[in-house]
Write an enzyme that holds these catalytic residues in place. Structure first.
Site, mmCIF file in Angstrom:
data_model
loop_
_atom_site.group_PDB
_atom_site.id
_atom_site.type_symbol
_atom_site.label_atom_id
_atom_site.label_comp_id
_atom_site.label_asym_id
_atom_site.label_seq_id
_atom_site.Cartn_x
_atom_site.Cartn_y
_atom_site.Cartn_z
ATOM 1 N N GLN A 1 22.276 -5.752 3.922
ATOM 2 C CA GLN A 1 21.132 -5.508 4.798
ATOM 3 C C GLN A 1 20.567 -6.832 5.315
ATOM 4 O OE1 GLN A 1 20.122 -2.534 5.873
ATOM 5 N NE2 GLN A 1 18.447 -3.368 7.061
ATOM 6 N N ASP B 1 29.618 -2.773 9.222
ATOM 7 C CA ASP B 1 28.810 -3.179 10.383
ATOM 8 C C ASP B 1 29.664 -3.791 11.490
ATOM 9 O OD1 ASP B 1 25.989 -2.715 9.994
ATOM 10 O OD2 ASP B 1 26.004 -4.210 8.399
ATOM 11 N N LYS C 1 19.386 5.050 4.543
ATOM 12 C CA LYS C 1 20.852 5.019 4.593
ATOM 13 C C LYS C 1 21.424 5.714 3.364
ATOM 14 C CE LYS C 1 20.930 0.794 7.351
ATOM 15 N NZ LYS C 1 21.064 -0.669 7.401
HETATM 16 N N1 GUN Z 1 19.210 -4.849 9.915
HETATM 17 C C1 GUN Z 1 18.822 -4.228 11.052
HETATM 18 N N2 GUN Z 1 19.850 -3.549 11.600
HETATM 19 C C2 GUN Z 1 20.903 -3.761 10.802
HETATM 20 C C3 GUN Z 1 22.267 -3.315 10.831
HETATM 21 O O1 GUN Z 1 22.716 -2.594 11.738
HETATM 22 N N3 GUN Z 1 23.049 -3.731 9.806
HETATM 23 C C4 GUN Z 1 22.587 -4.535 8.812
HETATM 24 N N4 GUN Z 1 23.444 -4.903 7.860
HETATM 25 N N5 GUN Z 1 21.352 -4.963 8.744
HETATM 26 C C5 GUN Z 1 20.520 -4.572 9.736
#
Ligand code: GUN
Length: 282
Positions: free
Chosen positions: A93, A116, A49
């Site tokens: 995360q 998100d 990311k």
């Molecule tokens: N862990 C796996 N997928 C995601 C996501 O889309 N957002 C976040 N914050 N954690 C994740």
């Protein structure tokens, strides 16, 4: 042979468009990512990311915290990020280590920086069919990819396998908004194969490799594989790709399917939140 839904190619295109848009901005959009502990998969996702944000021309800030950090310390970081006008987007995360109250952490994020779309403000608005500030990244990536290939959602029978807050639940709501008929299955579902054979589109986010083989597929089904399963150091989806590709009309590969789309949507959401915040200041 199914047509491959090339998530990597579409993600690359979206990122390059964002990169061009970012070049015109005086101030760069900035994404902050909090990662708690050393979950190996999460460390890789966060690195990806950050790399993608930098490639896109965005600023990024990664805040790594020890796995034994207190909830209060995580909350304090979020409060600082909420107040920081240079930060446009905040991502915590997941999963968080055992013992940390995920709900309390996510709810602390200012909804206008909730990249998100996981806060109850944004998720609630999504559920009600109102516009959240942004839609969750993976569901948004799935629908964007299907639309890119002109796959109609309206009136289709869609089976969503998995009911997580990250994928299953939001994608089912968003597909209903698109006038699809959605069935949600979970690990207690007893007639999965029968449901699958009745479906025009199958979206599997179960996290179980080989869950879906050719016997689950009627000719022409569209198959979207959101699974990421590590088997003998190789990444596999939930779908037995080699079998299913011979029956499906369209299929996503793993990797290079929904994974890159999720990151592209994260960048798009960062940009959308930046724009929203700019408009609030003007
Ligand atoms: N862990 C796996 N997928 C995601 C996501 O889309 N957002 C976040 N914050 N954690 C994740």
């Amino acid at each position: 042979m199914a047509i491959i839904l090339d998530g990597q190619a579409l993600a690359d295109k979206i990122i390059d468009e964002l990169k061009m848009a970012a070049q015109k901005l005086v101030k760069k959009p900035k994404l902050a990512v909090i990662i708690v502990g050393e979950n190996p998969a999460s460390l890789i996702y966060v690195k990806n990311k950050q790399k993608k944000a930098e490639y896109t021309g965005f600023d990024s800030l990664v805040i790594p915290l020890e796995s034994d950090v207190t909830e209060e310390t995580i909350l304090e970081h979020i409060y600082v990020l909420n107040e920081d006008i240079d930060i446009n987007a905040i991502l915590v995360q997941l999963p968080l280590p055992d013992g940390i109250n995920k709900k309390r952490i996510i709810e602390a994020i200012d909804p206008i920086k909730d990249v998100d779309g996981f806060t109850s403000y944004n998720f609630g608005r999504l559920a009600l069919g109102y516009n959240p500030y942004v839609y969750p990244c993976t569901p948004k990536g799935i629908i964007r990819l299907l639309k890119e290939y002109n796959i109609t959602l309206e009136g289709k029978n869609i089976l969503v396998i998995g009911r997580s807050n990250i994928v299953g639940k939001p994608v089912s709501l968003m597909l209903q908004q698109e006038n699809a008929t959605v069935i949600m299955a979970n690990s207690y579902t007893t007639n999965l194969k029968q449901l699958a054979l009745n479906s025009d589109i199958i979206i599997s986010a179960a996290g179980k490799s080989n869950l879906i083989d050719a016997s689950f597929i009627k000719a022409g089904t569209v198959v979207v594989d959101v699974g990421i399963n590590k088997i003998n150091d190789k990444i596999q989806g939930d779908v037995n790709f080699d079998e299913v590709k011979n029956k499906a009309s369209y299929i996503t590969p793993v990797p290079k399917g929904i994974g890159p789309m999720t990151i592209a949507m994260l960048m798009q959401n960062t940009y959308e939140l930046y724009k929203l915040q700019q408009n609030l200041i003007l």
